[in-house]
Design an enzyme around this catalytic site. Structure first.
Site, PDB file in Angstrom:
ATOM      1  N   ASP A 165       0.852  -1.202   0.000  1.00  0.00           N
ATOM      2  CA  ASP A 165       0.000   0.000   0.000  1.00  0.00           C
ATOM      3  C   ASP A 165       0.888   1.253   0.000  1.00  0.00           C
ATOM      4  OD1 ASP A 165      -3.070  -0.903   1.476  1.00  0.00           O
ATOM      5  OD2 ASP A 165      -1.377  -2.265   1.462  1.00  0.00           O
ATOM      6  N   GLU A 168      -4.972   7.779   0.611  1.00  0.00           N
ATOM      7  CA  GLU A 168      -5.412   7.073   1.823  1.00  0.00           C
ATOM      8  C   GLU A 168      -4.310   6.996   2.881  1.00  0.00           C
ATOM      9  OE1 GLU A 168      -6.716   2.975   1.423  1.00  0.00           O
ATOM     10  OE2 GLU A 168      -7.006   2.830   3.584  1.00  0.00           O
ATOM     11  N   ASP A 178      -6.203   5.615  -3.912  1.00  0.00           N
ATOM     12  CA  ASP A 178      -6.268   4.489  -2.977  1.00  0.00           C
ATOM     13  C   ASP A 178      -5.277   3.472  -3.525  1.00  0.00           C
ATOM     14  OD1 ASP A 178      -6.794   2.370  -1.324  1.00  0.00           O
ATOM     15  OD2 ASP A 178      -8.968   2.655  -1.351  1.00  0.00           O
ATOM     16  N   ILE A 230      -4.060   0.598  -2.546  1.00  0.00           N
ATOM     17  CA  ILE A 230      -4.671  -0.735  -2.609  1.00  0.00           C
ATOM     18  C   ILE A 230      -6.041  -0.590  -1.975  1.00  0.00           C
ATOM     19  CG2 ILE A 230      -4.643  -3.117  -1.801  1.00  0.00           C
ATOM     20  CD1 ILE A 230      -1.714  -3.202  -1.974  1.00  0.00           C
ATOM     21  N   ASP A 231      -7.067  -0.722  -2.784  1.00  0.00           N
ATOM     22  CA  ASP A 231      -8.424  -0.736  -2.248  1.00  0.00           C
ATOM     23  C   ASP A 231      -8.781  -2.207  -2.080  1.00  0.00           C
ATOM     24  OD1 ASP A 231     -11.002   0.131  -1.524  1.00  0.00           O
ATOM     25  OD2 ASP A 231     -11.718  -0.240  -3.559  1.00  0.00           O
ATOM     26  N   THR A 246      -7.601  -4.045   0.849  1.00  0.00           N
ATOM     27  CA  THR A 246      -6.353  -4.661   1.352  1.00  0.00           C
ATOM     28  C   THR A 246      -6.622  -6.075   1.878  1.00  0.00           C
ATOM     29  OG1 THR A 246      -5.636  -2.435   1.947  1.00  0.00           O
ATOM     30  CG2 THR A 246      -4.341  -4.238   2.844  1.00  0.00           C
ATOM     31  N   ASP A 293     -12.446   5.781  -2.301  1.00  0.00           N
ATOM     32  CA  ASP A 293     -13.105   4.473  -2.467  1.00  0.00           C
ATOM     33  C   ASP A 293     -14.201   4.507  -3.527  1.00  0.00           C
ATOM     34  OD1 ASP A 293     -11.665   2.845  -0.724  1.00  0.00           O
ATOM     35  OD2 ASP A 293     -12.757   3.615   1.019  1.00  0.00           O
TER      36      ASP A 293
END
Ligand code: A2P
Ligand code: MG
Ligand code: MG
Ligand code: MG
Length: 356
Positions: free
Chosen positions: A48, A71, A143, A145-146, A148, A289
């Site tokens: 991330d 994020e 984001d 890594i959306d 995770t 998101d």
């Protein structure tokens, strides 16, 4: 005549593609101590942080004055206890920034061999995502890594980047390294990029190359219509969605999937609607998101609103404000779906009212 946001589009595709290569390669090498638990109990990994560093660095080189709402932030990495994590993140970000990809649209953004950054530069790139957002001006939202939790399970996740101008999403790119290019061939090639520009439509591009397909949602067909919903029941109420399905007389079971990959699937017709209903008071949805996903929906023939039928507001800061759920589907189904959602919500609220 120049096409609006053509340069930003190319840069965003290039940045998301590099970040996706990073996240997929990290997944295969991830070790236990490379994941942290954040203050809100959600996980964050070296992937991330380093993916946010890569995207943020590329944006900064091309558009040094554009603020970023990201994020992640680097505060846990700056502490002495974060030293080993920090070194790993710097190494990963540099690997991704200096790799030679050889894919047509990965133009020279001042990266490639020789563009290493030192630890301070990598941490600063992550921290450039601290912008608070707002109603006016240009800003990017990342984001890295959306989903995770999906990433850690080896399932679906998405690398998400969007450009917002005066509170309107103008451009969005979603990278889904684990998503099959063709839903009907789950064992076939995986790795999709979804791209949308306001007024210019939505496309799917192979992560491995330039081949692209224009995306259009199929019309509402009750016999095959189904829902896309979160895997994590704590993120979106599964029971509300089964209530909506019953009211609409639908028979197909929902597809559970982590992340904004749901929006990509919706835009290409793998699933009829994405509904996200809050499970408890207090959680505010974040702009990163939903920014890319919302544009994919509208540019492929759909409508996205909250559960009261109001548009999502990307001008309130880092969150979407009071969270009343998200309803995204093809245009001709939205009215029916919204009415079913409101009936279920009213029913769910009955016992609360009678107790009051
Ligand atoms: N209580 C919650 N309600 C709704 N979404 C949540 C909640 N907690 C975390 N999320 C966010 O939901 C997203 C994943 O959605 P999905 O369940 O559809 O895959 C993540 O961005 C995650 O945030 P985070 O990245 O901080 O974990
Ligand atoms: Mg994330
Ligand atoms: Mg997310
Ligand atoms: Mg997270």
């Amino acid at each position: 005549m120049s096409i609006a946001y053509a340069i930003e589009r190319q840069l965003a595709i290039s940045a998301v593609r590099r970040a996706c290569l990073l996240t997929s390669s990290v997944f295969n090498k991830l070790v236990k101590n490379e994941t942290l638990v954040k203050g809100d109990k959600s996980p964050v990994t070296v992937a991330d942080y380093s993916a946010q560093a890569v995207i943020s660095s590329m944006l900064h080189r091309a558009y040094p004055n554009d603020p970023i709402v990201g994020e992640e932030d680097a505060s846990d990495l700056r502490a002495e206890s974060g030293a080993s994590l920090r070194n790993r993140i710097v190494e990963l970000a540099n690997e991704a920034l200096t790799a030679e990809l050889g894919i047509g649209d990965d133009a020279d953004w001042g990266i490639g061999p020789g563009s290493e950054q030192n630890a301070d530069e990598v941490l600063d790139a992550i921290d450039r995502g601290r912008y608070e957002g707002g109603r006016t001006g240009r800003m990017w939202t990342i984001d890295p890594i959306d989903g995770t939790k999906g990433f850690l399970r080896g399932e679906q996740y998405a690398v998400c980047l969007a450009l917002i101008v005066d509170a309107q999403v103008q451009l969005g790119v979603l990278g889904c390294p684990n998503l099959p290019i063709d839903w009907l061939k789950p064992d076939g090639e995986k790795g999709c990029l979804f791209v949308a520009v306001r007024g210019q439509g939505a496309q799917q591009i192979k992560l491995s190359g330039a081949e692209s397909t224009r995306l259009t949602m199929p019309p509402y067909t009750p016999s095959t219509f189904n829902f896309l919903e979160s895997v994590e029941a704590a993120h979106s109420s599964h029971s509300t969605i089964s209530g909506i399905s019953a009211i609409m007389g639908l028979t197909e079971p929902p597809i559970r999937m982590d992340s904004q990959a749901k929006y990509g699937c919706l835009a290409r017709g793998d699933g009829g609607a994405y509904v996200r209903m809050p499970t408890g008071a207090g959680y505010k949805e974040k702009i990163w998101d939903h920014a890319t996903g919302s544009l994919l929906v509208t540019e492929s023939g759909g409508i996205i609103t909250d559960s009261r039928g109001l548009p999502l507001d990307f001008g309130l800061g880092r969150t979407l404000g009071e969270n009343y759920g998200i309803i995204a589907t093809v245009k001709d189904a939205h009215g029916k779906l919204l009415s079913a959602v409101q009936q279920v919500v009213a029913k769910e609220e009955e016992p609360l009212k009678s107790r009051a």
